[in-house]
Design an enzyme around this catalytic site. Sequence first.
Site, PDB file in Angstrom:
ATOM      1  N   GLN A 140      72.708 -56.512  20.865  1.00  0.00           N
ATOM      2  CA  GLN A 140      71.400 -56.941  21.388  1.00  0.00           C
ATOM      3  C   GLN A 140      71.396 -56.899  22.909  1.00  0.00           C
ATOM      4  O   GLN A 140      70.369 -57.134  23.530  1.00  0.00           O
ATOM      5  CB  GLN A 140      71.119 -58.382  20.965  1.00  0.00           C
ATOM      6  CG  GLN A 140      71.026 -58.576  19.482  1.00  0.00           C
ATOM      7  CD  GLN A 140      70.863 -60.056  19.167  1.00  0.00           C
ATOM      8  OE1 GLN A 140      69.762 -60.595  19.231  1.00  0.00           O
ATOM      9  NE2 GLN A 140      71.941 -60.719  18.848  1.00  0.00           N
ATOM     10  N   HIS A 167      68.187 -53.452  21.401  1.00  0.00           N
ATOM     11  CA  HIS A 167      67.142 -54.028  22.258  1.00  0.00           C
ATOM     12  C   HIS A 167      66.967 -53.256  23.558  1.00  0.00           C
ATOM     13  O   HIS A 167      66.345 -53.753  24.493  1.00  0.00           O
ATOM     14  CB  HIS A 167      67.442 -55.507  22.549  1.00  0.00           C
ATOM     15  CG  HIS A 167      67.277 -56.390  21.348  1.00  0.00           C
ATOM     16  ND1 HIS A 167      67.688 -57.697  21.308  1.00  0.00           N
ATOM     17  CD2 HIS A 167      66.745 -56.133  20.116  1.00  0.00           C
ATOM     18  CE1 HIS A 167      67.409 -58.219  20.109  1.00  0.00           C
ATOM     19  NE2 HIS A 167      66.847 -57.286  19.369  1.00  0.00           N
ATOM     20  N   CYS A 186      57.681 -44.651  29.558  1.00  0.00           N
ATOM     21  CA  CYS A 186      56.246 -44.703  29.851  1.00  0.00           C
ATOM     22  C   CYS A 186      55.636 -45.969  29.253  1.00  0.00           C
ATOM     23  O   CYS A 186      55.812 -46.254  28.063  1.00  0.00           O
ATOM     24  CB  CYS A 186      55.563 -43.465  29.255  1.00  0.00           C
ATOM     25  SG  CYS A 186      53.783 -43.460  29.550  1.00  0.00           S
ATOM     26  N   CYS A 203      53.366 -42.256  26.340  1.00  0.00           N
ATOM     27  CA  CYS A 203      52.982 -40.838  26.272  1.00  0.00           C
ATOM     28  C   CYS A 203      54.139 -40.027  25.701  1.00  0.00           C
ATOM     29  O   CYS A 203      53.944 -38.920  25.219  1.00  0.00           O
ATOM     30  CB  CYS A 203      52.541 -40.305  27.638  1.00  0.00           C
ATOM     31  SG  CYS A 203      53.891 -39.780  28.712  1.00  0.00           S
ATOM     32  N   CYS A 258      55.931 -42.984  35.121  1.00  0.00           N
ATOM     33  CA  CYS A 258      56.403 -42.061  34.088  1.00  0.00           C
ATOM     34  C   CYS A 258      56.435 -40.646  34.661  1.00  0.00           C
ATOM     35  O   CYS A 258      55.413 -40.165  35.169  1.00  0.00           O
ATOM     36  CB  CYS A 258      55.461 -42.130  32.892  1.00  0.00           C
ATOM     37  SG  CYS A 258      55.742 -40.811  31.696  1.00  0.00           S
ATOM     38  N   CYS A 292      53.526 -38.350  32.649  1.00  0.00           N
ATOM     39  CA  CYS A 292      52.074 -38.507  32.803  1.00  0.00           C
ATOM     40  C   CYS A 292      51.685 -39.163  34.121  1.00  0.00           C
ATOM     41  O   CYS A 292      50.505 -39.226  34.463  1.00  0.00           O
ATOM     42  CB  CYS A 292      51.502 -39.297  31.631  1.00  0.00           C
ATOM     43  SG  CYS A 292      51.908 -41.064  31.680  1.00  0.00           S
ATOM     44  N   GLY A 325      78.267 -64.311  19.715  1.00  0.00           N
ATOM     45  CA  GLY A 325      77.458 -64.666  20.881  1.00  0.00           C
ATOM     46  C   GLY A 325      75.972 -64.466  20.727  1.00  0.00           C
ATOM     47  O   GLY A 325      75.302 -64.094  21.676  1.00  0.00           O
ATOM     48  N   THR A 326      75.446 -64.739  19.533  1.00  0.00           N
ATOM     49  CA  THR A 326      73.999 -64.639  19.376  1.00  0.00           C
ATOM     50  C   THR A 326      73.438 -65.908  18.755  1.00  0.00           C
ATOM     51  O   THR A 326      74.101 -66.563  17.944  1.00  0.00           O
ATOM     52  CB  THR A 326      73.578 -63.391  18.571  1.00  0.00           C
ATOM     53  OG1 THR A 326      72.157 -63.417  18.385  1.00  0.00           O
ATOM     54  CG2 THR A 326      74.260 -63.307  17.230  1.00  0.00           C
TER      55      THR A 326
END
Length: 275
Positions: free
Chosen positions: A106, A126, A134, A138, A168, A171, A210-211
């Site tokens: 994560q 994650h 973007c 896009c 981005c 675009c 560790g979560t």
Amino acid sequence: MQAVLDALGAAAARPGKVLVLTGAGVSAESGIPTFRGKEGYWTIGAREYHPQELATYEAFRTMPWNVWAWYLYRRGVCRRAEPNAAHRALVRLAAALPDRFALVTQNVDGLHRRAGSPDAQTFPIHGDITLARCADDCTLDRFPVPDGVPELGKGEEVSEETKALLVCPRCGGMARPHVLWFDESYDEPRFHLDTVRRLAMQAAVLVVAGTSAQTNLPWQVVTLAARAGAVIVDVNVEDNPFGDIAASSGGVVRAPAATVMDRLVEAIYIRPATG
Ligand code: NAD
């Protein structure tokens, strides 16, 4: 501890995948704050925000440059941090079990990659704080946060020059951090959803470290692995829901990850692999 090591060794001798699921606690000893303590809070104007309010698409939609400032600060914290003994132990496990081991993380700090965990065996579910994409979707492509973008201190704002860089390349619209926010959904192309679910369904061993069990795909990983008959071990300095599940499986290790991961991975990889 010995009972946990024995359970891991016995489970690793059976066919199936060996999975490790890491969360922010694994990087805590590298100096990167988790989202749990006071250190995680961030002040904007007169208000203190909890990370779970800021790490949202809604926060980005309403105050994108404040959210970018938080990420550019955290990016500096991550860049200055060094991998610890837990990250390094997992590199050894990947090398010892090239066909069976997968690391699901994560963490967005890139420390597993910097320690040497191979991309082919590492699934950052994650995202990665060093990458952007973007904001209008896009394209699914990610790109490194451009070199000219500075790391910010606490309270610093994003300058107009930096805003002009955070675009981005395809675009020209606004870029966003390549992370999964709390109000967004997992997918395969960006966050390895299907791959990680498939791995969990084949797990013989799952070490969770560790979560705090606040996010959805880690829950799926633990649930699917349990259903597949995996031996599950939880490593955490505090009680958490995954610890409750591990307590009736491989067991619970209440210690900082960096102090115990060595022994846990050795219990797994010094056994002959059969699957
Ligand atoms: P969390 O902050 O919600 O929980 C951290 C957990 O680690 C807690 O259960 C805590 O008890 C435990 N912990 C603290 N120090 C530890 C240590 N030394 N050894 C073992 N355990 C320890 O973190 P989470 O569950 O990973 O989820 C929060 C979200 O925040 C995730 O989406 C993650 O991407 C993101 N996040 C990432 C980082 C990072 O990349 N380093 C840092 C903070 C938050």
